[in-house]
Design a protein around this motif. Structure first.
Motif, PDB file in Angstrom:
ATOM      1  N   SER A 143       0.821  -1.222   0.000  1.00 40.23           N
ATOM      2  CA  SER A 143       0.000   0.000   0.000  1.00 40.23           C
ATOM      3  C   SER A 143       0.849   1.263   0.000  1.00 40.23           C
ATOM      4  O   SER A 143       0.469   2.278  -0.599  1.00 40.23           O
ATOM      5  CB  SER A 143      -0.936  -0.002   1.209  1.00 40.23           C
ATOM      6  OG  SER A 143      -0.194  -0.051   2.426  1.00 40.23           O
ATOM      7  N   ARG A 144       2.027   1.220   0.647  1.00 37.59           N
ATOM      8  CA  ARG A 144       2.907   2.392   0.662  1.00 37.59           C
ATOM      9  C   ARG A 144       3.452   2.672  -0.735  1.00 37.59           C
ATOM     10  O   ARG A 144       3.534   3.834  -1.161  1.00 37.59           O
ATOM     11  CB  ARG A 144       4.055   2.174   1.653  1.00 37.59           C
ATOM     12  CG  ARG A 144       3.632   2.072   3.108  1.00 37.59           C
ATOM     13  CD  ARG A 144       4.746   1.494   3.963  1.00 37.59           C
ATOM     14  NE  ARG A 144       5.045   0.102   3.581  1.00 37.59           N
ATOM     15  CZ  ARG A 144       6.027  -0.609   4.115  1.00 37.59           C
ATOM     16  NH1 ARG A 144       6.817  -0.073   5.035  1.00 37.59           N
ATOM     17  NH2 ARG A 144       6.236  -1.860   3.731  1.00 37.59           N
ATOM     18  N   PHE A 145       3.815   1.619  -1.426  1.00 33.86           N
ATOM     19  CA  PHE A 145       4.288   1.790  -2.796  1.00 33.86           C
ATOM     20  C   PHE A 145       3.144   2.241  -3.694  1.00 33.86           C
ATOM     21  O   PHE A 145       3.345   3.049  -4.608  1.00 33.86           O
ATOM     22  CB  PHE A 145       4.889   0.479  -3.293  1.00 33.86           C
ATOM     23  CG  PHE A 145       5.536   0.563  -4.649  1.00 33.86           C
ATOM     24  CD1 PHE A 145       6.390   1.603  -4.970  1.00 33.86           C
ATOM     25  CD2 PHE A 145       5.296  -0.405  -5.620  1.00 33.86           C
ATOM     26  CE1 PHE A 145       6.997   1.680  -6.226  1.00 33.86           C
ATOM     27  CE2 PHE A 145       5.897  -0.341  -6.864  1.00 33.86           C
ATOM     28  CZ  PHE A 145       6.740   0.702  -7.167  1.00 33.86           C
ATOM     29  N   ALA A 146       1.945   1.744  -3.445  1.00 33.32           N
ATOM     30  CA  ALA A 146       0.776   2.137  -4.237  1.00 33.32           C
ATOM     31  C   ALA A 146       0.552   3.646  -4.166  1.00 33.32           C
ATOM     32  O   ALA A 146       0.212   4.292  -5.172  1.00 33.32           O
ATOM     33  CB  ALA A 146      -0.457   1.387  -3.761  1.00 33.32           C
ATOM     34  N   GLU A 147       0.725   4.231  -2.988  1.00 36.52           N
ATOM     35  CA  GLU A 147       0.560   5.682  -2.841  1.00 36.52           C
ATOM     36  C   GLU A 147       1.562   6.437  -3.701  1.00 36.52           C
ATOM     37  O   GLU A 147       1.226   7.446  -4.330  1.00 36.52           O
ATOM     38  CB  GLU A 147       0.720   6.072  -1.374  1.00 36.52           C
ATOM     39  CG  GLU A 147      -0.407   5.586  -0.462  1.00 36.52           C
ATOM     40  CD  GLU A 147      -0.189   5.991   0.980  1.00 36.52           C
ATOM     41  OE1 GLU A 147       0.758   6.782   1.243  1.00 36.52           O
ATOM     42  OE2 GLU A 147      -0.960   5.544   1.851  1.00 36.52           O
ATOM     43  N   ILE A 148       2.796   5.950  -3.729  1.00 38.97           N
ATOM     44  CA  ILE A 148       3.834   6.604  -4.526  1.00 38.97           C
ATOM     45  C   ILE A 148       3.532   6.466  -6.014  1.00 38.97           C
ATOM     46  O   ILE A 148       3.657   7.427  -6.785  1.00 38.97           O
ATOM     47  CB  ILE A 148       5.209   5.999  -4.183  1.00 38.97           C
ATOM     48  CG1 ILE A 148       5.594   6.366  -2.753  1.00 38.97           C
ATOM     49  CG2 ILE A 148       6.276   6.453  -5.169  1.00 38.97           C
ATOM     50  CD1 ILE A 148       6.844   5.685  -2.256  1.00 38.97           C
ATOM     51  N   VAL A 149       3.129   5.279  -6.431  1.00 40.79           N
ATOM     52  CA  VAL A 149       2.820   5.049  -7.845  1.00 40.79           C
ATOM     53  C   VAL A 149       1.648   5.921  -8.278  1.00 40.79           C
ATOM     54  O   VAL A 149       1.627   6.449  -9.404  1.00 40.79           O
ATOM     55  CB  VAL A 149       2.528   3.560  -8.098  1.00 40.79           C
ATOM     56  CG1 VAL A 149       2.025   3.337  -9.521  1.00 40.79           C
ATOM     57  CG2 VAL A 149       3.787   2.728  -7.863  1.00 40.79           C
ATOM     58  N   ASN A 150       0.669   6.128  -7.417  1.00 39.67           N
ATOM     59  CA  ASN A 150      -0.464   6.999  -7.753  1.00 39.67           C
ATOM     60  C   ASN A 150       0.001   8.430  -8.001  1.00 39.67           C
ATOM     61  O   ASN A 150      -0.517   9.118  -8.889  1.00 39.67           O
ATOM     62  CB  ASN A 150      -1.508   6.972  -6.629  1.00 39.67           C
ATOM     63  CG  ASN A 150      -2.321   5.690  -6.624  1.00 39.67           C
ATOM     64  OD1 ASN A 150      -2.467   5.032  -7.658  1.00 39.67           O
ATOM     65  ND2 ASN A 150      -2.854   5.315  -5.474  1.00 39.67           N
ATOM     66  N   VAL A 151       0.978   8.885  -7.236  1.00 38.12           N
ATOM     67  CA  VAL A 151       1.558  10.218  -7.469  1.00 38.12           C
ATOM     68  C   VAL A 151       2.262  10.250  -8.815  1.00 38.12           C
ATOM     69  O   VAL A 151       2.124  11.214  -9.592  1.00 38.12           O
ATOM     70  CB  VAL A 151       2.527  10.601  -6.331  1.00 38.12           C
ATOM     71  CG1 VAL A 151       3.266  11.899  -6.660  1.00 38.12           C
ATOM     72  CG2 VAL A 151       1.783  10.727  -5.014  1.00 38.12           C
ATOM     73  N   ASN A 412      12.777  -6.518  -7.128  1.00 37.08           N
ATOM     74  CA  ASN A 412      11.864  -5.736  -7.955  1.00 37.08           C
ATOM     75  C   ASN A 412      11.902  -4.269  -7.554  1.00 37.08           C
ATOM     76  O   ASN A 412      12.523  -3.890  -6.554  1.00 37.08           O
ATOM     77  CB  ASN A 412      10.434  -6.288  -7.865  1.00 37.08           C
ATOM     78  CG  ASN A 412       9.955  -6.410  -6.430  1.00 37.08           C
ATOM     79  OD1 ASN A 412      10.126  -5.509  -5.623  1.00 37.08           O
ATOM     80  ND2 ASN A 412       9.356  -7.542  -6.093  1.00 37.08           N
ATOM     81  N   ILE A 413      11.230  -3.440  -8.328  1.00 35.20           N
ATOM     82  CA  ILE A 413      11.233  -1.999  -8.088  1.00 35.20           C
ATOM     83  C   ILE A 413      10.545  -1.678  -6.768  1.00 35.20           C
ATOM     84  O   ILE A 413      10.981  -0.782  -6.022  1.00 35.20           O
ATOM     85  CB  ILE A 413      10.574  -1.265  -9.267  1.00 35.20           C
ATOM     86  CG1 ILE A 413      11.467  -1.389 -10.513  1.00 35.20           C
ATOM     87  CG2 ILE A 413      10.318   0.198  -8.935  1.00 35.20           C
ATOM     88  CD1 ILE A 413      10.878  -0.799 -11.769  1.00 35.20           C
ATOM     89  N   GLU A 414       9.471  -2.372  -6.453  1.00 35.30           N
ATOM     90  CA  GLU A 414       8.777  -2.129  -5.191  1.00 35.30           C
ATOM     91  C   GLU A 414       9.714  -2.348  -4.008  1.00 35.30           C
ATOM     92  O   GLU A 414       9.761  -1.526  -3.080  1.00 35.30           O
ATOM     93  CB  GLU A 414       7.553  -3.034  -5.081  1.00 35.30           C
ATOM     94  CG  GLU A 414       6.793  -2.871  -3.767  1.00 35.30           C
ATOM     95  CD  GLU A 414       5.501  -3.667  -3.744  1.00 35.30           C
ATOM     96  OE1 GLU A 414       4.522  -3.213  -4.369  1.00 35.30           O
ATOM     97  OE2 GLU A 414       5.478  -4.736  -3.107  1.00 35.30           O
ATOM     98  N   ALA A 415      10.463  -3.441  -4.014  1.00 38.07           N
ATOM     99  CA  ALA A 415      11.393  -3.729  -2.920  1.00 38.07           C
ATOM    100  C   ALA A 415      12.453  -2.638  -2.808  1.00 38.07           C
ATOM    101  O   ALA A 415      12.833  -2.233  -1.699  1.00 38.07           O
ATOM    102  CB  ALA A 415      12.046  -5.087  -3.133  1.00 38.07           C
ATOM    103  N   ALA A 416      12.949  -2.148  -3.941  1.00 38.20           N
ATOM    104  CA  ALA A 416      13.955  -1.089  -3.937  1.00 38.20           C
ATOM    105  C   ALA A 416      13.407   0.192  -3.317  1.00 38.20           C
ATOM    106  O   ALA A 416      14.076   0.860  -2.522  1.00 38.20           O
ATOM    107  CB  ALA A 416      14.435  -0.824  -5.364  1.00 38.20           C
ATOM    108  N   VAL A 417      12.193   0.547  -3.681  1.00 38.02           N
ATOM    109  CA  VAL A 417      11.558   1.763  -3.153  1.00 38.02           C
ATOM    110  C   VAL A 417      11.340   1.649  -1.642  1.00 38.02           C
ATOM    111  O   VAL A 417      11.669   2.565  -0.876  1.00 38.02           O
ATOM    112  CB  VAL A 417      10.232   2.031  -3.876  1.00 38.02           C
ATOM    113  CG1 VAL A 417       9.416   3.114  -3.154  1.00 38.02           C
ATOM    114  CG2 VAL A 417      10.497   2.459  -5.318  1.00 38.02           C
ATOM    115  N   LEU A 418      10.790   0.528  -1.197  1.00 39.48           N
ATOM    116  CA  LEU A 418      10.518   0.347   0.231  1.00 39.48           C
ATOM    117  C   LEU A 418      11.811   0.365   1.042  1.00 39.48           C
ATOM    118  O   LEU A 418      11.844   0.879   2.167  1.00 39.48           O
ATOM    119  CB  LEU A 418       9.760  -0.951   0.461  1.00 39.48           C
ATOM    120  CG  LEU A 418       8.343  -1.015  -0.139  1.00 39.48           C
ATOM    121  CD1 LEU A 418       7.709  -2.377   0.138  1.00 39.48           C
ATOM    122  CD2 LEU A 418       7.461   0.102   0.409  1.00 39.48           C
TER     123      LEU A 418
END
Length: 479
Positions: A143-151, A412-418
């Protein structure tokens, strides 16, 4: 805070080690404190083999390191050095900026930031040829990554990739995946996303291209240099890259716990072949569902293929078709060479082997694959992690140094961002914690590694072979 995996006891030597790393257990090891000394500027570099420093020698030297300990307070305006401008390092810089902490990102990229968010744009006599030559797309699970992707979506940095993606078996049998979960790509290539991320920050500086070659502690600060040239002093450092370069940088840094965890990381090697064709590949003219991306099964030399032209330039009806072909990890290992100096014979063999693999995967007769008018071959020598400690970040509070990267959680990209978010907030909390025992901020220094599962080109949460669509759904797509 993130918990420690308590595996070793560090004996206290009153004259050298003023802190406790772990609680008691059955095994023991001794750490000593490295005395801070002025950064060297006139020392002559030692001759080294043209092949660089071997992994074996790196590991041996790392074990002999003494631990550096900073006791001086942080600067009034703390400054963090981030070595590596991939997505994890960039996100770390952004979230430090949000916490009011300055950072400088040092990146080696000649063409732009991003690391494995790589896009090659080649201008030829016809038009610009565009290739995503590392990360191909990403999915969202957290969900934290989802917020960033929405931006990112709102800003037009990324969009949903609605083209058909599926599994291609040896001989040309293609079965699409279900359209869910959504797949995302950067609107103008993955590098465009990386180059756009820092546009709204005010406390982030970028130095590129820059290859940090030495870390030296002195007077309560980290002093960084590039082949003898000073690159500034910093309150804390972030290692946001990996592989042999990171191991070499850490082996004399005074950070044995950080170096120990980095050296445990195992990485695959992947060949990327970029190829531009005048027309659509023959198989795609006859298939019921024209695909834009496919995970390839049963071919030794190829694990993925994608049509960048369809993916990134959907409105382009004619012109060249730019394809990215990625090898299997096994093929990368079989043909591993120094990526900075690929022998011509190896490049020729790998290129021919991969194009033959594409031909076989598409079910074409030998020699019938059209000859590409442009090709570019690249070896990602440290492509993807094959093991992980399963912790968002690693941080040594006494050496004021941390690690972020996808490999700490996945591939993956999500893991890198988190991971970048976790380390940025952890460093900010540590800097702003007055009077707190530094040992409470130690994270991930002794976590054991576990094997990491996934596709040869990474993990895509929610996307898997069990989610392929039925023959009836294929018919509906083809209508």
């Amino acid at each position: 805070m993130f918990g420690l995996n308590m595996m070793k006891t560090w004996k206290l030597l009153p004259s050298t080690v003023p802190y406790l790393i772990n609680r008691p257990s059955s095994s023991t090891a001794v750490a000593t404190v490295k005395m801070e000394k002025p950064p060297s500027s006139n020392s002559k570099p030692r001759r080294r083999s043209s092949y660089g420093t071997s992994r074996k020698s790196i590991l041996k030297k790392t074990f002999k390191q003494e631990q550096v300990t900073f006791t001086a307070p942080f600067s009034d305006e703390p400054h963090v050095a981030i070595i590596g401008g991939g997505i994890s390092g960039l996100i770390c810089a952004i979230f430090l900026d949000k916490r009011g902490i300055r950072s400088t990102v040092f990146d080696t990229g000649l063409h732009g930031l991003g690391g494995r968010l790589g896009t090659r744009i080649i201008d030829d006599e016809y038009d610009s040829l565009v290739f995503d030559h590392a990360a191909q797309f990403f999915t969202v699970n957290d969900s934290r990554f989802a917020e960033i992707v929405n931006v990112w979506l709102d800003k037009g940095l990324v969009r949903e990739w609605k083209g058909t993606v599926g599994e291609l078996k040896n001989g040309g049998e293609f079965l699409p995946f279900l359209p869910s979960p959504p797949r995302y790509i950067a609107t103008r290539g993955m590098r465009f996303l990386a180059d756009s991320l820092l546009s709204q920050t005010s406390l982030v500086n970028v130095e590129r291209p820059c290859w940090i070659s030495k870390l030296e502690p002195f007077n309560g600060m980290w002093h960084l240099s590039e082949n003898g040239k000073p690159r500034g002093k910093f309150d804390a450092i972030v290692i946001a890259h990996n592989g042999k370069c990171a191991n070499r940088l850490l082996m004399t840094s005074g950070l044995p716990l950080i170096a120990k965890q980095m050296k445990r990381l195992e990485l695959s090697s992947i060949w990327a072949l970029l190829a531009a064709f005048e027309e659509t590949l023959p198989f795609l003219e006859n298939t019921e569902v024209a695909f834009e991306g496919a995970f390839v099964r049963g071919i030794d030399s190829v694990s993925w293929m994608a049509n960048n032209t369809k993916k990134l330039l959907a409105s382009q009806s004619d012109g060249p078709h730019c394809w990215t072909f990625l090898s299997t990890a096994a093929y990368g290992k079989q043909n591993k060479v120094p990526q900075e100096n690929i022998p011509t014979a190896t490049a020729t063999r790998v290129k021919e082997g991969m194009l033959e693999g594409v031909e076989t995967a598409l079910g074409l007769s030998k020699g019938s694959l059209p000859k590409p008018f442009y090709t570019k071959l690249q070896l990602w020598g440290a492509a993807l992690p094959t093991n992980t400690p399963g912790v968002p970040c690693i941080f040594d509070p006494f050496g004021r140094a941390g690690i972020c990267g996808d490999w700490l959680l996945g591939s993956n990209i999500e893991a890198a961002v988190l991971s970048g978010i976790a380390l940025a907030n952890h460093i900010a909390d540590y800097i702003q914690s007055l009077g707190t025992d530094p040992g409470e901020f130690a994270v991930g220094l002794n976590h054991e590694f576990q094997p990491l599962e996934g596709h040869d080109i990474g993990q895509f949460p929610g996307l898997g072979s069990e989610e392929k669509i039925t023959e009836a759904q294929v018919y509906e797509l083809a209508k």
